[in-house]
Design an enzyme around this catalytic site. Structure first.
Site, PDB file in Angstrom:
ATOM      1  N   ASP A  34       0.846  -1.178   0.000  1.00  0.00           N
ATOM      2  CA  ASP A  34       0.000   0.000   0.000  1.00  0.00           C
ATOM      3  C   ASP A  34       0.887   1.235   0.000  1.00  0.00           C
ATOM      4  O   ASP A  34       1.427   1.622   1.022  1.00  0.00           O
ATOM      5  CB  ASP A  34      -0.917  -0.012   1.225  1.00  0.00           C
ATOM      6  CG  ASP A  34      -1.875   1.159   1.222  1.00  0.00           C
ATOM      7  OD1 ASP A  34      -1.888   1.930   0.245  1.00  0.00           O
ATOM      8  OD2 ASP A  34      -2.611   1.300   2.197  1.00  0.00           O
ATOM      9  N   ASP A  36      -0.149   4.245  -1.337  1.00  0.00           N
ATOM     10  CA  ASP A  36      -0.935   5.435  -1.649  1.00  0.00           C
ATOM     11  C   ASP A  36      -0.390   6.693  -0.989  1.00  0.00           C
ATOM     12  O   ASP A  36      -0.121   7.684  -1.661  1.00  0.00           O
ATOM     13  CB  ASP A  36      -2.399   5.249  -1.254  1.00  0.00           C
ATOM     14  CG  ASP A  36      -3.116   4.252  -2.141  1.00  0.00           C
ATOM     15  OD1 ASP A  36      -2.530   3.831  -3.157  1.00  0.00           O
ATOM     16  OD2 ASP A  36      -4.251   3.901  -1.822  1.00  0.00           O
TER      17      ASP A  36
END
Length: 183
Positions: A34, A36
């Site tokens: 992840d 992001d």
């Protein structure tokens, strides 16, 4: 095989649907990275949006310098250890997507820079991609601390700390510790 061209680069991807028996008998490993927040932060440092959000209280040249250092570090690791320049135009959904083309050849003396990987995505090139994917998976499974030397790890850790200080703890607030202390 599915070939897609967006005008600037050529992509090759394969969709494989294993048999029901193969799915039942094989464990499924799912790796989720992840990124992001990291990518948002990196982009906002590079385009100045992070500094603008602070109404001039952040040194924009320092933020841009940090963003460019991250970009350089990431690309260097990707190029030096994960064949980024060689495989960036091949769109594979996961590292094992080309497993059927991997003949299990010993790669310890394999010359990835001189094997002639080119487009189109024929069986020979799929095998060469499969070799790269296997090499990447092997490095990934050993951990970044076994891929990078001590000096490079220190550079990443120092950059992480510099970024964390500049961003008032944005990176460590989600992580709880510094980047390389978990490796």
């Amino acid at each position: 095989m599915n070939n897609v061209s967006d005008g600037s680069s050529t992509h090759c991807s394969i969709t494989m649907e294993p048999s029901t028996d193969a799915r039942k008998n094989r464990p499924t490993n799912v790796y989720i990275w992840d990124m992001d927040e990291t990518l948002i932060l990196l982009k906002s440092l590079l385009n100045g949006a992070y500094m603008q959000a602070f109404g001039g209280s952040k040194d924009s040249s320092k933020g841009l310098e940090i963003g460019k250092r991250w970009e350089k570090q990431i690309l260097q690791v990707c190029d030096d250890h994960f064949f980024y320049e060689q495989i960036e135009d091949y769109n594979e959904p996961f590292l094992l997507s080309l497993n059927e083309f991997d003949d299990g050849k010993d790669l310890s003396d394999y010359n990835f820079n001189d094997d002639g990987l080119t487009f189109p995505c024929d069986d020979s090139n799929k095998r060469k991609l499969a070799y790269r994917h296997r090499a990447i998976a092997n490095k990934y499974s050993k951990g970044l601390h076994n891929v990078l030397d001590h000096n490079m790890i220190k550079q990443w850790d120092d950059l992480y700390k510099l970024t964390d200080i500049y961003t008032d703890g944005w990176l460590s607030s989600g992580n709880g510790t510094f980047f390389f202390s978990k490796l």
